[in-house]
Design a protein around this motif. Structure first.
Motif, PDB file in Angstrom:
ATOM      1  N   SER A  44      -0.365  12.819  32.823  1.00  0.00           N
ATOM      2  CA  SER A  44       0.448  12.938  31.610  1.00  0.00           C
ATOM      3  C   SER A  44       1.877  13.321  31.946  1.00  0.00           C
ATOM      4  CB  SER A  44      -0.166  13.983  30.668  1.00  0.00           C
ATOM      5  OG  SER A  44      -1.460  13.602  30.275  1.00  0.00           O
ATOM      6  N   LYS A  56       5.171  11.184  30.950  1.00  0.00           N
ATOM      7  CA  LYS A  56       6.238  11.826  30.178  1.00  0.00           C
ATOM      8  C   LYS A  56       7.577  11.706  30.893  1.00  0.00           C
ATOM      9  CE  LYS A  56       6.989  16.002  27.447  1.00  0.00           C
ATOM     10  NZ  LYS A  56       6.478  17.351  27.116  1.00  0.00           N
ATOM     11  N   ILE A  63       8.830   8.161  30.424  1.00  0.00           N
ATOM     12  CA  ILE A  63       9.359   7.978  29.066  1.00  0.00           C
ATOM     13  C   ILE A  63      10.778   8.531  28.981  1.00  0.00           C
ATOM     14  CG2 ILE A  63       9.126   8.712  26.662  1.00  0.00           C
ATOM     15  CD1 ILE A  63       6.088   8.616  27.047  1.00  0.00           C
ATOM     16  N   SER A  64      10.995   9.700  29.573  1.00  0.00           N
ATOM     17  CA  SER A  64      12.322  10.320  29.564  1.00  0.00           C
ATOM     18  C   SER A  64      13.335   9.448  30.305  1.00  0.00           C
ATOM     19  CB  SER A  64      12.251  11.700  30.202  1.00  0.00           C
ATOM     20  OG  SER A  64      13.525  12.281  30.288  1.00  0.00           O
ATOM     21  N   GLN A  98      12.919   0.276  23.999  1.00  0.00           N
ATOM     22  CA  GLN A  98      12.229   0.891  22.869  1.00  0.00           C
ATOM     23  C   GLN A  98      10.756   0.506  22.839  1.00  0.00           C
ATOM     24  OE1 GLN A  98      13.496   3.155  20.739  1.00  0.00           O
ATOM     25  NE2 GLN A  98      11.458   3.307  19.824  1.00  0.00           N
ATOM     26  N   ILE A 156       8.934   2.391  25.536  1.00  0.00           N
ATOM     27  CA  ILE A 156       8.734   3.794  25.156  1.00  0.00           C
ATOM     28  C   ILE A 156       7.546   3.923  24.203  1.00  0.00           C
ATOM     29  CG2 ILE A 156       9.742   5.703  23.838  1.00  0.00           C
ATOM     30  CD1 ILE A 156      12.447   4.945  25.053  1.00  0.00           C
ATOM     31  N   LYS A 157       7.432   2.993  23.261  1.00  0.00           N
ATOM     32  CA  LYS A 157       6.307   3.021  22.310  1.00  0.00           C
ATOM     33  C   LYS A 157       4.975   2.853  23.033  1.00  0.00           C
ATOM     34  CE  LYS A 157       8.766   1.313  18.216  1.00  0.00           C
ATOM     35  NZ  LYS A 157       8.875   0.191  17.228  1.00  0.00           N
ATOM     36  N   THR A 199       4.297   5.961  25.129  1.00  0.00           N
ATOM     37  CA  THR A 199       3.941   7.094  24.266  1.00  0.00           C
ATOM     38  C   THR A 199       2.482   7.002  23.826  1.00  0.00           C
ATOM     39  OG1 THR A 199       6.225   7.252  23.449  1.00  0.00           O
ATOM     40  CG2 THR A 199       4.510   8.298  22.122  1.00  0.00           C
ATOM     41  N   TYR A 235       0.447   7.781  26.783  1.00  0.00           N
ATOM     42  CA  TYR A 235       0.519   9.230  27.032  1.00  0.00           C
ATOM     43  C   TYR A 235      -0.416   9.990  26.091  1.00  0.00           C
ATOM     44  CZ  TYR A 235       2.419  13.971  26.789  1.00  0.00           C
ATOM     45  OH  TYR A 235       2.560  15.336  26.776  1.00  0.00           O
ATOM     46  N   ASN A 236      -0.422   9.613  24.817  1.00  0.00           N
ATOM     47  CA  ASN A 236      -1.307  10.284  23.848  1.00  0.00           C
ATOM     48  C   ASN A 236      -2.776  10.057  24.179  1.00  0.00           C
ATOM     49  OD1 ASN A 236       0.857  11.262  22.360  1.00  0.00           O
ATOM     50  ND2 ASN A 236       0.942   9.476  21.018  1.00  0.00           N
TER      51      ASN A 236
END
Length: 289
Positions: free
Chosen positions: A4, A8, A11-12, A256, A259-260, A263, A266-267
């Motif tokens: 994770s 993360k 993503i950053s 974008q 990132i989606k 994310t 990641y979840n």
């Protein structure tokens, strides 16, 4: 499977890249507005200039003017107008394809070709391909197009043409059509020739040219060659900013989307880790009973 923390961190990183591409898009859009206005305003002037030259050239036999006289072609020079920077989609690639096609066409007719390059990206490509470059200019179209730069570059080509070191001169550039289209264009500027148009002669019959039509034409032809390169500067610069704006917009959108996806990944990974921990706790409790 990446942890994770790794997801993360990625993503950053992509988020920072997205901020950069978005800023570059805004910069290109701001520069485009200014250059586009100049390019569009220059077109009517160039069109009228060509009309006058067409009219005057009808009164001058081609053999009496060095800029109009067609001679046997043994050598040709190609002036390639592109950009110093990348990140503008297929802007530079389309120019290289058009240049290579013209070189191939002329070479098949046993015509020796020399190339003048304006733009670092095209220079690097030709250097990598081992194609010899006669003259190279960089920084010419850094922020704006200047007529003096066009005059300086074309003066060398004109001198070679007058001295019969070159029999033809071409300009290759991207013509700005609209925000989505930049059309690779090949224009022969020396010797100068135009297609006949009905009605163009009558427009200027009422004008008086002093000291004579031939003398006025002599001056206009030289300026026309300089203006042709300046016009290609304006068109190319507008096309470059439009292409870069679209490329950065696409890059921002792709960032974008990534990132989606990350994310969501990641979840899922976090939920899987929580579920695993709950199972371990439950198993430990059951084992202690």
């Amino acid at each position: 499977m990446p942890s994770s923390r790794d997801i993360k961190r990625k993503i950053s990183s992509i988020g920072k890249t997205q901020q950069i591409t978005k800023a570059m898009k805004m910069v290109a859009a701001a520069k485009l507005r200014k250059v586009q206005q100049t390019a569009l305003q220059f077109r009517p002037y160039m069109e009228k200039f060509e009309e006058v030259i067409k009219y005057l050239s009808e009164y001058t036999p081609p053999q009496d003017n060095k800029f109009l006289f067609l001679r046997d072609v043994k050598t040709a020079e190609i002036v390639v107008v592109a950009s110093d920077k990348g990140l503008c989609g297929g802007f530079n690639h389309n120019i290289t394809k058009e240049t290579e096609a013209l070189v191939k066409s002329l070479s098949s007719k046993n015509i020796s070709v020399s190339i003048t390059v304006i733009g670092k990206k095209i220079h690097d490509y030709f250097h990598f391909k081992g194609i010899e470059i006669k003259h190279f200019y960089t920084g010419i179209l850094k922020n704006e197009a200047k007529f003096n730069d066009a005059k300086k570059i074309m003066s060398i080509a004109i001198e070679d043409f007058i001295d019969e070191k070159t029999d033809e001169v071409y300009i290759i550039y991207n013509k700005f059509v609209n925000m989505l289209i930049q059309k690779p264009t090949v224009k022969k500027v020396l010797p100068i020739s135009f297609e006949e148009e009905d009605g163009s002669k009558q427009k200027y019959e009422k004008f008086t040219f002093e000291p004579s039509k031939e003398a006025v034409l002599e001056k206009l032809l030289l300026k026309y060659v300089h203006m042709s390169l300046y016009d290609s500067f304006l068109e190319s610069l507008a096309g470059e900013y439009a292409a870069r704006m679209l490329a950065m917009e696409a890059a921002t959108k792709n960032a974008q989307d990534m990132i989606k996806k990350l994310t969501l990944f990641y979840n899922k990974a976090r939920q899987a880790a929580i579920t695993k921990e709950l199972i371990e706790i439950t198993t430990s409790i059951e084992a202690m009973k």
